[in-house]
Design an enzyme around this catalytic site. Structure first.
Site, mmCIF file in Angstrom:
data_model
loop_
_atom_site.group_PDB
_atom_site.id
_atom_site.type_symbol
_atom_site.label_atom_id
_atom_site.label_comp_id
_atom_site.label_asym_id
_atom_site.label_seq_id
_atom_site.Cartn_x
_atom_site.Cartn_y
_atom_site.Cartn_z
ATOM 1 N N GLY A 84 0.671 -1.293 0.225
ATOM 2 C CA GLY A 84 -0.154 0.033 -0.079
ATOM 3 C C GLY A 84 0.958 1.225 -0.032
ATOM 4 O O GLY A 84 0.521 2.163 -0.627
ATOM 5 N N ASN B 1 -7.597 4.200 9.351
ATOM 6 C CA ASN B 1 -7.134 2.760 9.839
ATOM 7 C C ASN B 1 -7.271 3.002 11.370
ATOM 8 O O ASN B 1 -7.242 1.770 12.023
ATOM 9 C CB ASN B 1 -5.648 2.587 9.391
ATOM 10 C CG ASN B 1 -4.707 3.781 9.657
ATOM 11 O OD1 ASN B 1 -5.040 4.648 9.179
ATOM 12 N ND2 ASN B 1 -3.674 3.782 10.399
ATOM 13 N N GLN C 20 -7.582 0.549 3.888
ATOM 14 C CA GLN C 20 -8.548 0.073 4.960
ATOM 15 C C GLN C 20 -9.916 0.151 4.505
ATOM 16 O O GLN C 20 -10.899 -0.574 5.378
ATOM 17 C CB GLN C 20 -8.404 1.114 6.193
ATOM 18 C CG GLN C 20 -7.287 0.990 7.004
ATOM 19 C CD GLN C 20 -6.838 -0.490 7.592
ATOM 20 O OE1 GLN C 20 -7.947 -1.174 7.651
ATOM 21 N NE2 GLN C 20 -5.710 -0.775 8.222
ATOM 22 N N SER D 235 -4.118 -2.735 -0.356
ATOM 23 C CA SER D 235 -2.787 -3.594 0.024
ATOM 24 C C SER D 235 -3.190 -4.895 0.403
ATOM 25 O O SER D 235 -4.378 -5.209 1.139
ATOM 26 C CB SER D 235 -2.181 -3.074 1.172
ATOM 27 O OG SER D 235 -1.030 -3.626 1.727
ATOM 28 N N GLY D 236 -2.613 -5.879 -0.041
ATOM 29 C CA GLY D 236 -3.167 -7.438 0.159
ATOM 30 C C GLY D 236 -3.167 -7.756 1.529
ATOM 31 O O GLY D 236 -4.229 -8.322 1.919
ATOM 32 N N HIS D 237 -2.136 -7.328 2.241
ATOM 33 C CA HIS D 237 -2.110 -7.915 3.663
ATOM 34 C C HIS D 237 -3.229 -7.287 4.676
ATOM 35 O O HIS D 237 -3.443 -8.029 5.714
ATOM 36 C CB HIS D 237 -0.694 -7.819 4.386
ATOM 37 C CG HIS D 237 -0.085 -6.447 4.881
ATOM 38 N ND1 HIS D 237 -0.361 -6.261 6.014
ATOM 39 C CD2 HIS D 237 0.181 -5.340 4.155
ATOM 40 C CE1 HIS D 237 0.277 -5.054 6.298
ATOM 41 N NE2 HIS D 237 0.317 -4.611 4.993
ATOM 42 N N THR E 285 10.607 -7.688 -12.140
ATOM 43 C CA THR E 285 9.935 -9.042 -12.419
ATOM 44 C C THR E 285 8.649 -9.206 -11.600
ATOM 45 O O THR E 285 8.858 -8.974 -10.439
ATOM 46 C CB THR E 285 10.833 -10.228 -12.358
ATOM 47 O OG1 THR E 285 11.921 -9.807 -13.336
ATOM 48 C CG2 THR E 285 10.167 -11.287 -12.912
ATOM 49 N N CYS F 185 2.577 1.503 12.375
ATOM 50 C CA CYS F 185 3.497 2.246 11.765
ATOM 51 C C CYS F 185 4.194 3.239 12.611
ATOM 52 O O CYS F 185 5.185 3.840 12.578
ATOM 53 C CB CYS F 185 2.952 2.834 10.472
ATOM 54 S SG CYS F 185 2.080 1.619 9.496
HETATM 55 C C1 PLP Z 1 -1.450 -0.479 6.213
HETATM 56 C C2 PLP Z 1 -2.092 0.895 5.575
HETATM 57 C C3 PLP Z 1 -1.261 1.296 4.434
HETATM 58 C C4 PLP Z 1 0.307 0.701 4.037
HETATM 59 O O1 PLP Z 1 0.099 -0.503 3.485
HETATM 60 P P1 PLP Z 1 1.298 -1.462 3.343
HETATM 61 O O2 PLP Z 1 0.961 -2.586 2.583
HETATM 62 O O3 PLP Z 1 1.520 -1.862 4.742
HETATM 63 O O4 PLP Z 1 2.516 -0.349 2.888
HETATM 64 C C5 PLP Z 1 -1.608 2.452 3.845
HETATM 65 N N1 PLP Z 1 -2.756 2.948 4.143
HETATM 66 C C6 PLP Z 1 -3.599 2.721 5.191
HETATM 67 C C7 PLP Z 1 -4.740 3.350 5.376
HETATM 68 C C8 PLP Z 1 -3.129 1.467 5.915
HETATM 69 O O5 PLP Z 1 -3.748 1.051 6.861
#
Ligand code: PLP
Length: 402
Positions: free
Chosen positions: A75, A154, A184, A204-206, A242, A330
């Site tokens: 993300g 978030n 989020q 963002s996938g995670h 890649t 973070c």
């Molecule tokens: C977690 C998060 C990100 C960052 O994503 P990452 O894949 O961890 O770099 C960005 N914006 C928000 C609102 C988030 O919660």
């Protein structure tokens, strides 16, 4: 003392990778390991896997065609690529508008851009965490190159009216580009850029049960983007390197599952979040709701425990197996209170004792019941050692408890 129990209520920091996601990824490590750019079929197979995944992500966010989706490594990379990518160019358009409560991967880019000569307007939020949108509209002028507003916060879960904002911004200056950090929102609420004027949007996938280290960026086909990472021709020349085939395939599977489970977010997750929230607020007299925005994602609550210390609450919860967070992952590691809660004007007395609980489709009612049974005694214990005994007594008196 460590506990074998794990009650994971920190899903806005990261999520468990769904087993079905792991399963679809596995063959792409040691079986189909060819380079997707190769001419031979063994590599080309992977190009097809990327194409299929891109189609799924395209549909996941309602883009019109595959070319509008580029895969990134996070993300954070999506945000950096979008922001830097549309700015390089006309230096006479050196004005940017954002919010005070963006994620650090957006805010810190603007801090850097300020050093490089850009003027940045930071729109504020009210005490419920809702965005003061008028401040954005009032700030748009002919120099405004970019507006960036997150879809959902978030820390509080507050949803910002991004579609309305982009419409209004474009009506004032049609040349202003709009970036939406939807990290989020994706997987929690339905996202659909179709029929909106959003130029760019990052996920963002995670944060929705795919692995860490994979993200995507939507870039409307009419938007010219200068690449951040230069090298090979991958991702249509907009992001060299890649392709991370297994992770791309995994994120696509996670997106399909998120769509399948959307009703679970709206029902079970929301029900459990509300149960946790109302339970803690009713059982703990010095608890106050920080995330009271009228529109919120279903999984998030943020509660301030007045006159006690957040880190102590987290450590004590850790001892009984409950994971939550103060501020965002973070920013933890620094003792500064959350910039989001500060922007909301949360009183000093609650700022340091604020905890974010974020649920997922894996959260069970048993876990919430356990939390409701075991968190109040922790707070009670910490209340007893708080240096603010008079204030706590006064609060008790005001609530009619003594
Ligand atoms: C977690 C998060 C990100 C960052 O994503 P990452 O894949 O961890 O770099 C960005 N914006 C928000 C609102 C988030 O919660």
């Amino acid at each position: 003392m460590t506990n074998s129990k794990l009650i994971y209520l920190d899903n806005n920091a990261t999520t468990k990778v769904d087993d079905r996601v792991v399963e679809v990824m596995m063959p792409y490590f040691s079986q189909y390991y060819g380079n997707p750019s190769s001419i031979y079929e063994f590599g080309g197979k992977n190009a097809n896997a990327i194409k299929d995944s891109r189609e799924i992500i395209k549909d996941f966010i309602g883009a019109k065609n595959q070319k509008e989706i580029l895969f990134t490594a996070s993300g954070s990379e999506s945000a950096n690529t979008a922001i830097r990518g549309v700015l390089s160019g006309d230096r006479s358009k050196n004005h940017i508008i954002t919010t005070k409560v963006e994620h650090p991967c957006v805010l810190n880019v603007y801090k850097q851009l300020e050093k490089e000569g850009y003027n940045v307007t930071y729109a504020s939020v009210n005490s419920s965490g809702e965005l003061n949108v008028e401040e954005i509209y009032d700030a748009v002028n002919e120099k405004t190159a970019l507006v960036s507003v997150m879809y959902a916060n978030n820390e509080t879960g507050a949803i910002f009216p991004v579609e309305k904002i982009v419409e209004k911004v474009k009506s004032i200056n049609p040349n202003t580009k709009v970036y939406v950090d939807a990290v989020q929102a994706a997987g929690k609420i339905n996202i659909n850029v179709k029929d909106t004027q959003i130029d760019m949007l990052g996920i963002s996938g995670h944060k929705f049960h795919a692995p860490k280290g994979i993200g995507a960026l939507y870039v409307k086909s009419s938007v010219l983007l200068t690449p951040l990472i230069i090298g090979g021709h991958q991702e249509n020349g907009r992001r060299a390197g890649t392709e991370n085939v297994p992770f791309i395939v995994g994120m696509a599977k996670a997106a399909l599952l998120a769509q399948e489970y959307q009703n679970v977010e709206d029902t079970k997750v929301k029900y459990l979040r509300d149960k946790l929230e109302t339970g803690l607020l009713s059982k703990i007299y010095n608890a106050r709701l920080n995330s009271s925005a009228s529109i919120r994602v279903p999984n998030t609550t943020n509660i301030g425990f007045e006159y006690i210390e957040g880190e102590l609450i987290l450590l004590n919860m850790n001892d009984i197996g409950i994971c939550a967070s103060s501020g965002s992952a973070c920013t933890s590691g620094s003792l500064d209170p959350s910039h989001v809660l500060k922007a909301m004007g949360i009183p000093f007395t609650a700022l340091h004792g604020s905890i974010r609980f974020s649920l997922s489709r894996y959260t069970t009612e048993d876990e919430i019941d356990y939390a409701l049974e075991n968190i109040p005694p922790i707070i009670e214990k910490l209340n007893n050692i708080s240096p603010f005994q008079n204030e706590l007594k006064e609060l008790k008196r005001r609530k009619g408890l003594i």
